[in-house]
Motif scaffolding. Structure first.
Motif, PDB file in Angstrom:
ATOM      1  N   GLN A 142       0.833  -1.191   0.000  1.00 14.14           N
ATOM      2  CA  GLN A 142       0.000   0.000   0.000  1.00 14.14           C
ATOM      3  C   GLN A 142       0.874   1.250   0.000  1.00 14.14           C
ATOM      4  OE1 GLN A 142      -1.915  -0.610   3.796  1.00 14.14           O
ATOM      5  NE2 GLN A 142      -3.599  -1.793   2.908  1.00 14.14           N
ATOM      6  N   HIS A 143       0.225   2.382  -0.189  1.00 16.74           N
ATOM      7  CA  HIS A 143       0.921   3.659  -0.063  1.00 16.74           C
ATOM      8  C   HIS A 143      -0.007   4.632   0.642  1.00 16.74           C
ATOM      9  CE1 HIS A 143       2.886   7.473  -1.088  1.00 16.74           C
ATOM     10  NE2 HIS A 143       3.968   6.756  -1.235  1.00 16.74           N
ATOM     11  N   TYR A 144       0.532   5.355   1.615  1.00 16.53           N
ATOM     12  CA  TYR A 144      -0.247   6.305   2.390  1.00 16.53           C
ATOM     13  C   TYR A 144       0.294   7.729   2.221  1.00 16.53           C
ATOM     14  CZ  TYR A 144      -2.681   2.616   4.977  1.00 16.53           C
ATOM     15  OH  TYR A 144      -3.472   1.558   5.330  1.00 16.53           O
ATOM     16  N   GLU A 152      -1.547   3.310  -5.703  1.00 13.60           N
ATOM     17  CA  GLU A 152      -1.800   1.909  -6.033  1.00 13.60           C
ATOM     18  C   GLU A 152      -1.713   0.998  -4.810  1.00 13.60           C
ATOM     19  OE1 GLU A 152      -0.457  -0.243  -9.938  1.00 13.60           O
ATOM     20  OE2 GLU A 152       1.144  -0.444  -8.462  1.00 13.60           O
ATOM     21  N   GLN A 153      -2.659   0.072  -4.726  1.00 11.82           N
ATOM     22  CA  GLN A 153      -2.616  -0.991  -3.723  1.00 11.82           C
ATOM     23  C   GLN A 153      -2.598  -2.330  -4.442  1.00 11.82           C
ATOM     24  OE1 GLN A 153      -5.113  -1.157   0.019  1.00 11.82           O
ATOM     25  NE2 GLN A 153      -6.051  -2.853  -1.069  1.00 11.82           N
ATOM     26  N   LEU A 154      -1.668  -3.194  -4.060  1.00 14.50           N
ATOM     27  CA  LEU A 154      -1.509  -4.501  -4.686  1.00 14.50           C
ATOM     28  C   LEU A 154      -1.765  -5.602  -3.670  1.00 14.50           C
ATOM     29  CD1 LEU A 154       1.800  -3.942  -6.714  1.00 14.50           C
ATOM     30  CD2 LEU A 154      -0.551  -3.693  -7.528  1.00 14.50           C
ATOM     31  N   ASP A 155      -2.591  -6.587  -4.047  1.00 13.95           N
ATOM     32  CA  ASP A 155      -2.771  -7.809  -3.270  1.00 13.95           C
ATOM     33  C   ASP A 155      -2.045  -8.927  -3.997  1.00 13.95           C
ATOM     34  OD1 ASP A 155      -4.376  -6.266  -1.696  1.00 13.95           O
ATOM     35  OD2 ASP A 155      -6.250  -7.210  -2.284  1.00 13.95           O
ATOM     36  N   LEU A 156      -1.173  -9.643  -3.300  1.00 18.17           N
ATOM     37  CA  LEU A 156      -0.370 -10.688  -3.917  1.00 18.17           C
ATOM     38  C   LEU A 156      -0.674 -12.039  -3.286  1.00 18.17           C
ATOM     39  CD1 LEU A 156       1.541  -7.919  -3.455  1.00 18.17           C
ATOM     40  CD2 LEU A 156       3.074  -9.244  -4.871  1.00 18.17           C
ATOM     41  N   ASP A 157      -0.537 -13.102  -4.075  1.00 14.96           N
ATOM     42  CA  ASP A 157      -0.699 -14.440  -3.525  1.00 14.96           C
ATOM     43  C   ASP A 157       0.634 -14.922  -2.964  1.00 14.96           C
ATOM     44  OD1 ASP A 157       0.870 -15.399  -5.642  1.00 14.96           O
ATOM     45  OD2 ASP A 157      -0.845 -16.110  -6.797  1.00 14.96           O
ATOM     46  N   PRO A 158       0.675 -16.073  -2.289  1.00 14.96           N
ATOM     47  CA  PRO A 158       1.933 -16.530  -1.680  1.00 14.96           C
ATOM     48  C   PRO A 158       3.073 -16.735  -2.661  1.00 14.96           C
ATOM     49  CG  PRO A 158       0.069 -17.696  -0.728  1.00 14.96           C
ATOM     50  CD  PRO A 158      -0.471 -16.912  -1.880  1.00 14.96           C
ATOM     51  N   ALA A 159       2.744 -16.906  -3.951  1.00  8.08           N
ATOM     52  CA  ALA A 159       3.788 -17.067  -4.964  1.00  8.08           C
ATOM     53  C   ALA A 159       4.329 -15.734  -5.461  1.00  8.08           C
ATOM     54  CB  ALA A 159       3.260 -17.880  -6.143  1.00  8.08           C
ATOM     55  N   GLY A 160       3.747 -14.621  -4.977  1.00 10.00           N
ATOM     56  CA  GLY A 160       4.209 -13.302  -5.389  1.00 10.00           C
ATOM     57  C   GLY A 160       3.503 -12.748  -6.607  1.00 10.00           C
ATOM     58  N   VAL A 161       2.446 -13.420  -7.078  1.00  8.09           N
ATOM     59  CA  VAL A 161       1.698 -12.955  -8.245  1.00  8.09           C
ATOM     60  C   VAL A 161       0.639 -11.949  -7.802  1.00  8.09           C
ATOM     61  CG1 VAL A 161       0.175 -13.646 -10.144  1.00  8.09           C
ATOM     62  CG2 VAL A 161       2.071 -15.129  -9.461  1.00  8.09           C
ATOM     63  N   ARG A 163      -2.762 -10.429  -7.570  1.00  7.84           N
ATOM     64  CA  ARG A 163      -4.106 -10.940  -7.809  1.00  7.84           C
ATOM     65  C   ARG A 163      -5.159  -9.832  -7.827  1.00  7.84           C
ATOM     66  NH1 ARG A 163      -4.172 -16.503  -7.290  1.00  7.84           N
ATOM     67  NH2 ARG A 163      -6.187 -16.263  -8.329  1.00  7.84           N
ATOM     68  N   ARG A 164      -4.793  -8.660  -7.322  1.00  3.95           N
ATOM     69  CA  ARG A 164      -5.720  -7.526  -7.329  1.00  3.95           C
ATOM     70  C   ARG A 164      -4.912  -6.244  -7.322  1.00  3.95           C
ATOM     71  NH1 ARG A 164      -8.110  -4.260  -3.329  1.00  3.95           N
ATOM     72  NH2 ARG A 164     -10.255  -3.556  -3.768  1.00  3.95           N
ATOM     73  N   ARG A 165      -5.342  -5.318  -8.149  1.00  2.89           N
ATOM     74  CA  ARG A 165      -4.699  -4.009  -8.225  1.00  2.89           C
ATOM     75  C   ARG A 165      -5.785  -2.951  -8.110  1.00  2.89           C
ATOM     76  NH1 ARG A 165       0.170  -2.925 -10.810  1.00  2.89           N
ATOM     77  NH2 ARG A 165      -0.023  -4.981 -11.815  1.00  2.89           N
ATOM     78  N   ALA A 166      -5.620  -2.029  -7.166  1.00  4.15           N
ATOM     79  CA  ALA A 166      -6.635  -1.007  -6.935  1.00  4.15           C
ATOM     80  C   ALA A 166      -5.987   0.364  -6.837  1.00  4.15           C
ATOM     81  CB  ALA A 166      -7.420  -1.319  -5.661  1.00  4.15           C
ATOM     82  N   GLU A 167      -6.790   1.385  -7.117  1.00  4.56           N
ATOM     83  CA  GLU A 167      -6.316   2.765  -7.063  1.00  4.56           C
ATOM     84  C   GLU A 167      -7.078   3.526  -5.982  1.00  4.56           C
ATOM     85  OE1 GLU A 167      -6.469   4.621 -10.930  1.00  4.56           O
ATOM     86  OE2 GLU A 167      -6.125   2.674 -11.895  1.00  4.56           O
ATOM     87  N   TYR A 168      -6.324   4.273  -5.158  1.00  4.97           N
ATOM     88  CA  TYR A 168      -6.920   5.058  -4.078  1.00  4.97           C
ATOM     89  C   TYR A 168      -6.541   6.528  -4.232  1.00  4.97           C
ATOM     90  CZ  TYR A 168      -8.398   0.988  -1.363  1.00  4.97           C
ATOM     91  OH  TYR A 168      -9.029  -0.145  -0.933  1.00  4.97           O
ATOM     92  N   ARG A 169      -7.491   7.359  -3.842  1.00  3.65           N
ATOM     93  CA  ARG A 169      -7.234   8.792  -3.748  1.00  3.65           C
ATOM     94  C   ARG A 169      -7.863   9.296  -2.462  1.00  3.65           C
ATOM     95  NH1 ARG A 169      -8.012   7.948  -9.218  1.00  3.65           N
ATOM     96  NH2 ARG A 169      -6.366   8.754 -10.580  1.00  3.65           N
ATOM     97  N   ALA A 170      -7.044   9.905  -1.625  1.00  4.80           N
ATOM     98  CA  ALA A 170      -7.514  10.469  -0.355  1.00  4.80           C
ATOM     99  C   ALA A 170      -8.282   9.451   0.476  1.00  4.80           C
ATOM    100  CB  ALA A 170      -8.378  11.695  -0.608  1.00  4.80           C
ATOM    101  N   THR A 176      -9.592   2.269 -11.280  1.00 10.24           N
ATOM    102  CA  THR A 176      -9.840   0.896 -11.711  1.00 10.24           C
ATOM    103  C   THR A 176      -9.345  -0.108 -10.674  1.00 10.24           C
ATOM    104  OG1 THR A 176      -9.615   1.546 -14.025  1.00 10.24           O
ATOM    105  CG2 THR A 176      -9.427  -0.786 -13.537  1.00 10.24           C
ATOM    106  N   VAL A 177     -10.166  -1.122 -10.425  1.00 10.48           N
ATOM    107  CA  VAL A 177      -9.780  -2.275  -9.624  1.00 10.48           C
ATOM    108  C   VAL A 177      -9.718  -3.470 -10.570  1.00 10.48           C
ATOM    109  CG1 VAL A 177     -10.365  -3.820  -7.723  1.00 10.48           C
ATOM    110  CG2 VAL A 177     -10.831  -1.367  -7.530  1.00 10.48           C
ATOM    111  N   THR A 178      -8.553  -4.069 -10.693  1.00 10.77           N
ATOM    112  CA  THR A 178      -8.364  -5.173 -11.626  1.00 10.77           C
ATOM    113  C   THR A 178      -8.046  -6.451 -10.861  1.00 10.77           C
ATOM    114  OG1 THR A 178      -7.462  -3.625 -13.249  1.00 10.77           O
ATOM    115  CG2 THR A 178      -7.118  -5.969 -13.667  1.00 10.77           C
ATOM    116  N   HIS A 179      -8.699  -7.550 -11.241  1.00 12.81           N
ATOM    117  CA  HIS A 179      -8.474  -8.857 -10.637  1.00 12.81           C
ATOM    118  C   HIS A 179      -7.705  -9.742 -11.620  1.00 12.81           C
ATOM    119  CE1 HIS A 179     -11.453  -8.003  -7.397  1.00 12.81           C
ATOM    120  NE2 HIS A 179     -11.995  -7.256  -8.354  1.00 12.81           N
ATOM    121  N   TYR A 180      -6.803 -10.571 -11.082  1.00 10.47           N
ATOM    122  CA  TYR A 180      -5.939 -11.407 -11.914  1.00 10.47           C
ATOM    123  C   TYR A 180      -6.020 -12.861 -11.470  1.00 10.47           C
ATOM    124  CZ  TYR A 180      -3.858  -6.863 -13.038  1.00 10.47           C
ATOM    125  OH  TYR A 180      -3.655  -5.569 -13.426  1.00 10.47           O
TER     126      TYR A 180
END
Length: 231
Positions: A142-144, A152-161, A163-170, A176-180
């Motif tokens: 995450q970034h604050y 950008e916020q990234l969710d990763l699986d145990p393999a480091g891939v 799996r979710r990318r999201a954008e935050y403002r304030a 866009t929230v993208t699922h992989y």
């Protein structure tokens, strides 16, 4: 100029005669190490004083004598490294400046592994923040900015891939929230404006992203006009 008076150590006991406090005074004020004792006659708090105010390291103990916290005071306020403990192991490490958290921040699992890592600025999360799984793999990045999620916020699986990318403002989902899938291929996406979804996600199993969306501000304006027109 006369020399400073030497320090004097004074002990205080309860009605049963058990020691409850050992303090150091100089000219009638606390000046030096002070120890408070618990019911089991073990140290409960150790703290230094200078001219009547807290100054130096402070250590707190539980009823069994295990360390609960190590803090640092300067001129009466928290200022310096601070560590909180659970079952004798570090739980949180941080730094204070003039009474507020300011600097590196780390938290740990009960087993002692790193659980999260980031930084505080004037008491608020600021900059990169990483959350780890018990096995040590990264679960989220995450970034604050000023205590609020930003960027950008990234969710990763145990393999480091990712799996979710999201954008935050304030502090709000905004973009866009993208699922992989496990191979890193996009499977679905959503679009948010100020935490409200304005574009539904495609059904699971979509292997290709739809055509590029309009800029988020234009999408928001289009959604707002559609909402007004529906009234």
């Amino acid at each position: 100029m006369s020399a400073a008076n030497p320090p004097e150590t004074i002990e205080r006991r309860n009605a049963a005669g058990a020691l409850v406090e050992r303090a150091t005074f100089r000219d009638g004020v606390l000046d030096g190490p002070t120890v408070l004792f618990g019911p089991e006659r073990l140290a409960a708090v150790e703290i230094g004083f200078a001219a009547g105010v807290r100054d130096g390291p402070m250590v707190l103990y539980d009823a069994d004598g295990a360390v609960l916290a190590r803090l640092t005071y300067r001129a009466g306020v928290l200022d310096g490294p601070a560590t909180l403990y659970a079952a004798g192991k570090p739980l949180t490490e941080m730094t204070y400046a003039a009474g507020v958290g300011d600097g590196p921040l780390r938290s740990f699992t009960p087993a002692g592994g790193l659980a999260a890592s980031g930084a505080l600025r004037r008491g608020r999360l600021h900059g990169a923040f990483t959350i780890f799984r018990p096995d040590g793999s990264v679960m989220q990045r995450q970034h604050y900015a000023g205590g609020l999620l930003e960027g950008e916020q990234l969710d990763l699986d145990p393999a480091g891939v990712v799996r979710r990318r999201a954008e935050y403002r304030a502090g709000r989902l905004d973009g866009t929230v993208t699922h992989y899938d496990a191979a890193g291929q996009p499977t679905a996406h959503q679009v948010f404006v100020a935490d409200k979804e304005v574009t539904a996600a495609p059904p699971p199993g979509v292997s290709k992203m739809p055509k590029p969306q309009k800029p988020w501000l234009q999408r928001w304006w289009d959604a707002a006009k559609a909402l007004i027109g529906a009234q």
